[in-house]
Design a protein around this motif. Structure first.
Motif, PDB file in Angstrom:
ATOM      1  N   ARG A 228       1.689   6.868  -6.723  1.00 12.74           N
ATOM      2  CA  ARG A 228       0.625   7.768  -7.162  1.00 12.74           C
ATOM      3  C   ARG A 228       1.011   9.221  -6.860  1.00 12.74           C
ATOM      4  NH1 ARG A 228      -3.404   5.384  -4.578  1.00 12.74           N
ATOM      5  NH2 ARG A 228      -3.669   6.985  -3.005  1.00 12.74           N
TER       6      ARG A 228
ATOM      7  N   ARG B 100       0.837  -1.209   0.000  1.00 13.86           N
ATOM      8  CA  ARG B 100       0.000   0.000   0.000  1.00 13.86           C
ATOM      9  C   ARG B 100       0.872   1.259   0.000  1.00 13.86           C
ATOM     10  NH1 ARG B 100      -3.516  -0.561   4.853  1.00 13.86           N
ATOM     11  NH2 ARG B 100      -3.001  -2.750   4.606  1.00 13.86           N
TER      12      ARG B 100
ATOM     13  N   GLU C  82       2.318   1.798  -3.403  1.00 10.05           N
ATOM     14  CA  GLU C  82       1.281   2.271  -4.322  1.00 10.05           C
ATOM     15  C   GLU C  82       1.010   3.752  -4.101  1.00 10.05           C
ATOM     16  OE1 GLU C  82      -3.464   1.925  -4.856  1.00 10.05           O
ATOM     17  OE2 GLU C  82      -2.446   0.703  -3.345  1.00 10.05           O
TER      18      GLU C  82
END
Lengths: 776, 566
Positions: free
Chosen positions: A448, A441, A444
């Motif tokens: 982003r 997570r 990620e």
């Protein structure tokens, strides 16, 4: 005191020495008696004793050292009150050792690159100036800005560059022998240069010793060359040396040019100037203000002997931006520096003239703090090394105390995901799985975040520097839409684009996507963002077509959108004596309308893709962020005045003893009575605070004696008005007050300490008076 | 005739500063004025206003007593009383108009040095602000109209009024006294003020920030201290000090011990910081020597092969050579280098170049205690030496302790970058050991009693007795000159308390005049003798003038002079 002296016994002889080699607890010297005789003799013949005994010790020690293993580093002590497994502790250390050097290397790279232009220019100038004016000293004035700490790196690089860079000799004519060998480089600081002799000595020593392959025998050869001995400040020696090395060039760098005594500088320059036919001196000046100011300090005749040019160094701000980009924000950074800490660090750079080095040091310290003191930093273990077995119950317990954990549970309850919430709280395995997952997570989120930032920066629409942008994204998240809570409303900027700009923007974005950002450590991510790429390409092609069509129509007017200012025509109509204003977009052609739609779609696409939530909203972000401001502040910007003041004014804060608590209590108030049990210096400090700028020691003593003295019998000395009452509870406290001589001893000690700390100094205005010099 | 009158009036005027003029004054200005403060205090609305008005009109003659005649006549044409004052002047010298200029100048000269001029002007300003606020308050009370927005003004006015009252430290108190004294105690302002400063509580307003406190405490005229001296107190000798100290028990010993153990828990952290290229700086109140030593012990336990050099910054004989030779002794010898002169010729440069040849691993840890000791403070070269050593990381690691609150100012940005300090608050409260702090000497130096200098007054007399006659004559001359200089400086009052010094050239000239010596050579020889015995010190001021001074207190000098003269 008595016991302290006992404890200190092993050091007794060393304490009066200037310096000594520490010996860890030689067991014999614990007995004072055994060592007493030697201690005394050592004291008597201080210098001789110290050198001989240190040598002896050194030899002893050397033999020990031979068979002792060399420890690599200090392991981290286990946390959780010692409950942390040694494995986890050493893993944290490993993590730090992996994480920081990567960053450090990148930072160094940025710093080196930042100066590259300056270096090129300076080197080029020196080369080109070589043949121009033989009558003057070539000199480069480098405007370094006020931070002298940053100059070190610059001049170091200059030295490297100038000494090595000439090897590839594409030199403009001139006598080849002159340039055969690299020049000698001498760096001078004002503190090295108290007088002309010392400077010359340093120049000669450095020029003849330093440099590639500079060996000691060279230096020796100079001095006795040809059976003659030169004085060590005679430039003839340097001349001889340089002749041996087939070079004539010596680069002398004045790192802090303005700090040099101007008379000295003038003398030195004229001297070097007079030697120019034998030794070619080239001068570099680091200048903090401006060349004009610097020149004003030199004599006109001296200034005339210089032939120079001015060079600027990259501004600290842009260097900082680069450092933030490559080190703090990049994907290579294992640890995220939280927005508030980053904000303070950046502000410190701006408000105080702290160099980039200070920033890097703070950064490093943040890393150190995190891995040293946060057991959960273990969760940063990547590459499958983080296993369930490593997670102790304490880790899970610690994770449950995190703010983001609580926020997650609350959010889950709100969202009626009660099972999730319950398992988080109760089920260790469930939480452990969540923790094991969180690495993905994190990655990620970072991808982003960084991609969005990268695109925004590449678009050139945001009016902020990257550092500001990054801090904004971390603290408030990213949202480029025009809606109310948007953090970075870019929509207007996009809408105002003309067709050409639109096309440029689209291709910039596409380029940024496919190229990635080496600074941020982003590879090209066209594959991951195919829908973004697709829609951007579509839009670009569409607008390209529209523009072509518009041009083909030959309307003269370019393609425009509803939002561009020219298309808005205000029409004024008078209807029944009322003025009506209406916007008219009737002039928009079909192409224009299509363009408007394309602009809208671009806004949508960007708003959809360029977004991320604030860092603090992430579940389990604490293990990989560090946002505590206090450690860095305490450690790099201490406030010693406050610390000393507090220690003396409220010793209870440190000692936590019952006796001083009364003094610490604010209830005692400003006029509160002092406790006689206060440490002497603290008691004196209170009296000191009350005194004026001039203190009568006699009165100070009587006040102090009234405080600690033994109530009734000491009345002869203490004239304490209103203070003798305090002795009542004193009597209860420590039997009886101190007798006069003991109190005087205490008083002496306290006063001496005050003086040592620089609170008072002697005064001659009146007998037995001292002057107050500190107002904390 | 006019001239003789001027001479007559002139002596009166200085006297008139206080009270002398008032009976002669037909309008009894000061008497009226003397009433005002008291009446104002009573805050009876009507009278106070009257008083305020009255004072506004004619309060000044007594307020600025130095120039009772000058001010009204010259500056403000004050409505009723100025005219009166002028009238008061006229009968005395009806035809004196041409002389008036000189007459005015006459009293001015003796008055100036008293320095009453400025304060009085200030008090006027103070008072008028206060008067206005008082009137505002009264108006409010009379009017009874306390509207909301008035409240704020009211608060301000009250504050001004009360602040000036506070400023008087104990206004109420004094008021009572004033009322008890029936006789109008003179202009009542000036003496009252004096009394107030004397009675001012030594406690300053507590809530002032430090800089305000500085200005408050350095107000001119505030530094009133008693004349008590320590003459009656038998000062401690070293022997007595240590014998008592040995028996002394510190009630805080356990707490101090505990505090130190708390700090000791940070050892791994500090070691980590050192290993990461930072230098640790431990600051805070109390001796950190023991802490530093236990840290050294900790470091040694971590890696026994590692060399630790402790530099005692507090040692008064601190010098570069000893430091460098010890450090170089601690390092592994340079390979192949003949250790012909093992330590005598070590320089920083050679040490640094030697360090550079060593492998880039921790070689040496420097622990500097009291990096801000007076000696290390005085010599910036030592700081840059330490910084240069600290910059040799990772080969050299450095930790130091600092004892004064001002230590960060020791280093400029360049040195700070070289040191790369991390600072830790290590307040230990542990007492300074004798080697760190010689309390007896410190205090005696502080008091100006030079314990360190052999002998003091007796010593000087003894030394002089062994010197030839002209040396004694010269010293007598010197003592006399220094005493005169002290007198002058003392008179100036505001001068800072630096050593009183006299110019070398001036002393030489006097010495020649008095046939003490005939050439500068001989003069120098005599001075050298004094220097050798440390009974004079010489220095240069910023202009390069050579100055001579005597390291004794005034009373000591006086007794020396007596001894010499007798």
């Amino acid at each position: 005191m008595a016991q302290s002296e006992l404890v200190d016994a092993p050091f007794e002889e060393d304490d009066h020495r200037v310096a000594f080699i520490f010996q860890a607890n030689p067991p014999s010297s614990h007995e004072k008696g055994a060592d007493g005789a030697t201690a005394r003799s050592a004291k008597r013949r201080k210098l001789a004793g110290s050198s001989s005994s240190t040598l002896k010790k050194h030899q002893q020690h050397g033999s020990e050292a031979a068979n002792a293993s060399v420890g690599v580093g200090v392991g981290f002590p286990p946390l959780f009150g010692g409950a942390e497994s040694p494995e986890a502790a050493s893993l944290r250390r490993e993590l730090f050792d992996e994480a920081w050097p990567v960053l450090e290397k990148r930072v160094q790279q940025v710093l080196r690159d930042a100066n590259r232009n300056t270096l090129d220019e300076v080197a080029g100038f020196l080369k080109s100036a070589a043949g121009i004016d033989a009558d003057k000293l070539t000199s480069a004035f480098i405007i370094t800005g006020p931070n002298i700490a940053a100059q070190d790196l610059l001049f170091e690089q200059l030295a490297d560059r100038l000494c090595a860079g000439d090897a590839d000799a594409d030199l403009p004519g001139g006598d080849g022998a002159d340039h055969a060998a690299p020049p000698r480089f001498v760096r001078l600081r004002a503190s090295d240069a108290p007088n002309l002799k010392a400077v010359l000595r340093k120049i000669i020593r450095d020029a003849s010793a330093a440099g590639p392959g500079g060996d000691e025998e060279d230096a020796g050869a100079v001095v006795v060359q040809g059976g003659r001995k030169y004085l060590d400040y005679d430039l003839e020696a340097l001349h001889v040396f340089l002749r041996q090395h087939q070079t004539r060039r010596v680069v002398v760098a004045f790192q802090d040019g303005e700090a040099f005594d101007s008379v000295l500088l003038t003398d030195l320059i004229s001297l070097l100037h007079s030697w120019r036919d034998r030794i070619r001196f080239e001068l570099l000046f680091g200048i903090a203000t401006s060349v004009e100011l610097f020149q004003a300090r030199l004599a006109k005749s001296t200034a005339r002997q210089l032939y120079g040019a001015q060079f600027d160094v990259v501004q600290a701000g842009s260097v900082l931006d680069g450092v933030v980009k490559t080190a703090v924000a990049s994907t290579h950074a294992a640890l995220r520096i939280g927005p508030s800490l980053l904000r303070t660090l950046v502000d410190r750079q701006r408000h105080h003239v702290a160099g980039v080095h200070a920033f890097v040091a703070s950064l490093k310290y943040a890393y150190m703090c995190h891995f040293y003191a946060d057991p959960l930093s273990l969760l940063l273990l990547g590459g499958g090394r983080l296993t369930r077995a490593l997670l102790q119950p304490e880790h899970l317990e610690a994770a449950r105390t995190l703010g983001s954990f609580q926020a997650e549970v609350e959010a889950a309850v709100e969202a009626r995901q009660l099972r999730h919430a319950r398992s988080l709280i109760e089920d260790d395995e469930y939480l452990a799985n969540q923790i094991l997952d969180h690495g993905a997570r994190r990655r990620e989120y970072l991808l982003r975040l960084l991609r969005s930032l990268h695109l925004i920066a590449a678009s050139g629409l945001a009016p902020l520097s990257f550092t500001e942008l990054y801090m904004l994204a971390l603290s408030d998240g990213l949202d480029v839409s025009q809606a109310e809570p948007a953090t970075l409303p870019l929509q207007d900027a996009i809408r105002r684009l003309g067709p050409d700009d639109f096309l440029a923007l689209a291709s910039r974005l596409l380029g940024a996507i496919s190229a990635g950002s080496p600074e941020l450590g982003l590879a090209g991510f066209a594959a991951d963002a195919d829908d973004l790429v697709a829609s951007l390409t579509d839009l670009r092609d569409e607008v390209d077509g529209l523009a072509a069509r518009a041009r083909a129509r030959g309307q003269g007017a370019a393609l425009k959108s509803r939002y561009s200012a020219q298309s808005r025509v205000l029409r004024t109509t008078v209807v029944a004596h009322k003025v009506q204003l209406s916007r008219d977009d009737a002039t928009l052609t079909d192409e224009d309308r299509a363009f408007t739609a394309a602009v809208d779609r671009l806004c949508d696409v960007l708003a959809r893709h360029l977004r991320c939530e604030p860092l603090a909203d992430l579940f389990l972000h604490e293990p990989w962020t560090f946002d505590a401001r206090a450690p860095c502040r305490d450690v790099f910007a201490p406030r010693p005045g406050t610390t000393f003041g507090r220690a003396l004014a409220r010793p209870h804060d440190y000692l936590a003893c019952a006796c001083c608590a009364a003094a610490a209590a604010p209830a005692a108030g400003p006029a509160g009575r002092l406790d006689p049990a206060l440490p002497t210096a603290a008691a004196l400090y209170h009296l000191y605070l009350e005194a004026g700028a001039l203190i009568n020691v006699a009165d100070l003593w009587s006040a102090y004696y009234a405080l600690v003295g033994g109530g009734g019998d000491g009345g002869g000395e203490g004239d304490g008005e209103g203070e003798e009452e305090s002795d009542a509870d004193d009597g209860a406290e420590s039997g009886a007050g101190l007798d006069e001589r003991t109190a005087l001893v205490q008083f002496y000690r306290g006063l001496a300490e005050l003086r040592m700390m620089g609170f008072v100094r002697p005064s001659r205005r009146k007998a037995d008076h001292i002057a107050k010099v500190k107002w904390l | 005739m006019a001239r003789s009158k001027a001479v007559q009036t002139a002596p009166i005027q200085p006297g008139s500063r206080k009270r002398a003029l008032s009976p002669a004054d037909p309008y009894e200005v000061p008497a009226d004025d003397a009433e005002t403060p008291r009446r104002r205090r009573r805050t009876e609305p009507s009278t106070t206003i009257a008083a305020a008005n009255g004072q506004h009109g004619h309060g000044n003659p007594s307020d600025s007593p130095p120039s009772p005649q000058r001010t009204p006549a010259k500056r403000r044409g004050r409505p009723p009383k100025a005219a009166g004052a002028g009238a008061a002047a006229t009968p005395h010298k009806p035809a004196a108009t041409p002389k008036s200029a000189r007459e005015r100048s006459l009293p001015a000269t003796p008055l100036k040095p008293n320095g009453i001029d400025t304060p009085s002007r200030r008090t006027i300003a103070d008072r008028s602000a206060r008067r206005k606020s008082a009137r505002a308050l009264i108006d409010r009370v009379i009017g009874g109209t306390v509207s909301d927005d008035d409240l704020e003004d009211d608060a301000i006015a009250r504050e001004i009024y009360e602040s000036s009252e506070d400023d008087d430290a104990d206004g109420e108190d004094r008021e009572d006294q004033d009322e008890e004294n029936p006789e109008p105690t003179t202009p009542s302002k000036t003496p009252g003020r004096k009394r107030r400063t004397a009675r001012r509580s030594p406690t300053p307003p507590r809530d002032l920030p430090p800089h305000e406190q500085y200005f408050y405490q350095n107000k001119p005229g505030l530094a009133k201290t008693s004349g008590n001296t320590l003459a009656s107190l038998n000062l401690l000798t070293h022997e007595e000090y240590f014998s008592i100290l040995r028996q002394l028990k510190d009630p805080h010993a356990a707490d101090v011990q505990f505090l130190e153990s708390l700090h000791a828990e940070s050892f791994p952290q500090w070691a980590f910081e050192l290993s990461q290229g930072f230098s640790a700086c431990l600051y805070g109140y109390g001796s950190k020597r023991r802490l530093l030593h236990s840290f050294a012990r900790y470091l040694a336990a971590q890696d026994p092969s590692h060399k630790i050099v402790i530099i005692n910054g507090y040692v008064r004989t601190l010098n570069v050579r000893d430091m460098l030779s010890t450090i170089s002794a601690a390092l592994p010898p340079a390979d192949g280098a003949a250790d012909s002169h093992p330590s005598a010729t070590t320089t920083l440069a050679s040490l640094l170049s030697h360090l550079a040849t060593l492998p880039p691993a921790p070689q040496l840890t420097l622990l500097v205690s009291s990096i801000d000791s007076p000696l290390l403070r005085a010599k910036p070269a030592l700081q840059s030496l330490l910084a240069a050593l600290a910059a040799q990381r990772p080969r050299v690691r450095l930790a130091c302790t600092a004892d004064t609150p001002g230590f960060p100012r020791l280093w400029d940005a360049g040195l700070r970058a070289q040191f790369a300090f991390v600072f830790h608050d290590c307040t230990t409260f542990s007492p300074f050991a004798a080697c760190e702090l010689d309390a007896v000497d410190e205090v005696h130096e502080l008091l100006g009693r030079r314990a360190r200098r052999a002998g003091g007054k007796e010593g000087v007399v003894f030394v002089l007795r062994s010197l030839p006659e002209n040396a004694r004559a010269l010293f007598r001359l010197l003592v006399g000159e220094v005493l005169v200089a002290m007198e002058e400086q003392g008179g100036a009052g505001t001068h800072d308390d630096d050593e009183v010094a006299v110019e070398y050239r001036m002393v030489y000239n006097k010495a020649v005049e008095e046939f003490i010596c005939s050439s500068e050579m001989a003069f120098r020889t005599l001075l050298k003798e004094f220097h050798d015995h440390q009974i004079i010190t010489s220095s240069k001021d910023s202009l390069g003038t050579e100055l001579l001074s005597l390291p004794f207190r005034k009373d000591e000098l006086e007794s020396i002079l007596e001894e010499l003269v007798s």
